[in-house]
Design a protein around this motif. Structure first.
Motif, short mmCIF file in Angstrom:
data_model
loop_
_atom_site.label_atom_id
_atom_site.label_comp_id
_atom_site.label_asym_id
_atom_site.label_seq_id
_atom_site.Cartn_x
_atom_site.Cartn_y
_atom_site.Cartn_z
N GLN A 1 -9.42 9.72 -9.19
CA GLN A 1 -9.68 8.39 -8.61
C GLN A 1 -9.73 7.34 -9.72
N ALA A 2 -10.32 7.67 -10.85
CA ALA A 2 -10.39 6.74 -11.98
C ALA A 2 -8.99 6.46 -12.53
N ALA A 3 -8.16 7.49 -12.60
CA ALA A 3 -6.79 7.31 -13.09
C ALA A 3 -6.00 6.39 -12.15
N TYR A 4 -6.22 6.51 -10.86
CA TYR A 4 -5.57 5.64 -9.87
C TYR A 4 -5.91 4.17 -10.13
N GLN A 5 -7.18 3.90 -10.44
CA GLN A 5 -7.63 2.52 -10.62
C GLN A 5 -6.83 1.77 -11.70
N VAL A 6 -6.48 2.46 -12.75
CA VAL A 6 -5.78 1.80 -13.88
C VAL A 6 -4.27 2.07 -13.87
N LEU B 1 0.82 -1.21 0.00
CA LEU B 1 0.00 0.00 0.00
C LEU B 1 0.86 1.27 0.00
N LYS B 2 1.98 1.22 0.68
CA LYS B 2 2.87 2.38 0.73
C LYS B 2 3.40 2.74 -0.67
N THR B 3 3.54 1.75 -1.55
CA THR B 3 4.02 2.05 -2.91
C THR B 3 3.03 2.91 -3.68
N LEU B 4 1.76 2.86 -3.28
CA LEU B 4 0.73 3.63 -3.97
C LEU B 4 0.92 5.13 -3.79
N ARG B 5 1.71 5.53 -2.80
CA ARG B 5 1.97 6.96 -2.57
C ARG B 5 2.65 7.63 -3.76
N LYS B 6 3.24 6.84 -4.63
CA LYS B 6 3.92 7.38 -5.82
C LYS B 6 2.93 7.79 -6.91
N ILE B 7 1.67 7.41 -6.76
CA ILE B 7 0.66 7.75 -7.77
C ILE B 7 0.25 9.20 -7.54
N GLU B 8 0.48 10.03 -8.54
CA GLU B 8 0.32 11.47 -8.39
C GLU B 8 -1.11 11.93 -8.13
N THR B 9 -2.10 11.17 -8.52
CA THR B 9 -3.48 11.62 -8.29
C THR B 9 -3.95 11.36 -6.85
N ILE B 10 -3.22 10.54 -6.10
CA ILE B 10 -3.53 10.33 -4.68
C ILE B 10 -2.97 11.52 -3.92
N LYS B 11 -3.85 12.29 -3.30
CA LYS B 11 -3.42 13.49 -2.58
C LYS B 11 -3.08 13.20 -1.13
N GLU B 12 -3.75 12.24 -0.54
CA GLU B 12 -3.44 11.78 0.82
C GLU B 12 -3.70 10.29 0.86
N LEU B 13 -2.85 9.57 1.59
CA LEU B 13 -3.02 8.13 1.78
C LEU B 13 -2.76 7.81 3.24
N ARG B 14 -3.72 7.17 3.86
CA ARG B 14 -3.59 6.70 5.25
C ARG B 14 -3.75 5.19 5.23
N VAL C 1 -6.42 -4.85 7.43
CA VAL C 1 -5.70 -3.66 6.99
C VAL C 1 -6.69 -2.77 6.23
N SER C 2 -6.51 -1.46 6.36
CA SER C 2 -7.33 -0.54 5.58
C SER C 2 -6.46 0.53 4.94
N GLU C 3 -6.99 1.07 3.86
CA GLU C 3 -6.35 2.23 3.23
C GLU C 3 -7.42 3.29 3.08
N LEU C 4 -7.04 4.53 3.31
CA LEU C 4 -7.95 5.66 3.16
C LEU C 4 -7.24 6.66 2.25
N MET C 5 -7.85 6.92 1.10
CA MET C 5 -7.24 7.82 0.11
C MET C 5 -8.15 9.00 -0.16
N PHE C 6 -7.52 10.09 -0.55
CA PHE C 6 -8.24 11.30 -0.91
C PHE C 6 -7.77 11.77 -2.29
N PHE C 7 -8.73 12.15 -3.13
CA PHE C 7 -8.46 12.62 -4.49
C PHE C 7 -9.10 13.98 -4.69
N GLU C 8 -8.54 14.76 -5.60
CA GLU C 8 -9.11 16.07 -5.93
C GLU C 8 -10.43 15.95 -6.67
N ASN C 9 -10.57 14.88 -7.47
CA ASN C 9 -11.77 14.74 -8.29
C ASN C 9 -11.96 13.28 -8.69
#
Length: 141
Positions: A110-115, A66-79, A98-106
């Motif tokens: 979030q759609a870009a993160y999925q792919v 999950l920590k590797t996901l922090r490199k995805i630019e559209t994720i603004k916050e990751l907990r 385990v849980s992840e909580l993410m925040f996106f601008e729009n």
């Protein structure tokens, strides 16, 4: 003696008035106000149930993934979280690992993160470790 008594009463009244004002100010300060609008209104919350719930190694591997996901630019916050030892109540579900909580601008972010290739790699590397996943997506109102 009359002076002392009058001074005592006057002092007591002044103190009572000051206390009442202080309590009113404190109560006003403790009221819940409307929070400011979030600059990241899209919320993506994911819960993972591990195949081996007692395995610290499996849990830690998912967390590292999950920590590797922090490199995805559209994720603004990751907990990233694990179950807290809070009181047991009927409304509390602590069956996940385990849980992840993410925040996106729009929604587009979030759609870009999925792919995104990093997200796809996380799924490829870690999906064998979980038995169940539940996702909650929300818009901050």
């Amino acid at each position: 003696m009359k002076n002392s008594r009058r001074q005592f009463i006057a002092g007591s009244l002044t103190l009572a008035a000051a206390s009442a004002t202080g309590l009113a100010s404190a109560a006003e300060a403790n009221t819940i106000s409307e929070p400011a609008k979030s600059k990241y209104p899209v919320v993506h919350h994911v819960f993972f149930w591990l195949k081996n719930p007692g395995s610290t190694a499996d849990r830690d591997r998912i967390i590292e993934g999950l920590k590797t996901l922090r490199k995805i630019e559209t994720i603004k916050e990751l907990r990233i979280g694990v179950v807290a030892s809070t009181e047991k109540r009927d409304v509390v579900d602590n069956s996940w690992g385990v849980s992840e909580l993410m925040f996106f601008e729009n929604l587009e972010g979030q759609a870009a993160y999925q792919v995104h290739p990093i997200h796809q790699q996380f799924i490829k590397d870690c999906s064998h470790l979980w038995d169940k996943v539940i996702v909650y997506d929300a818009l901050d109102v």
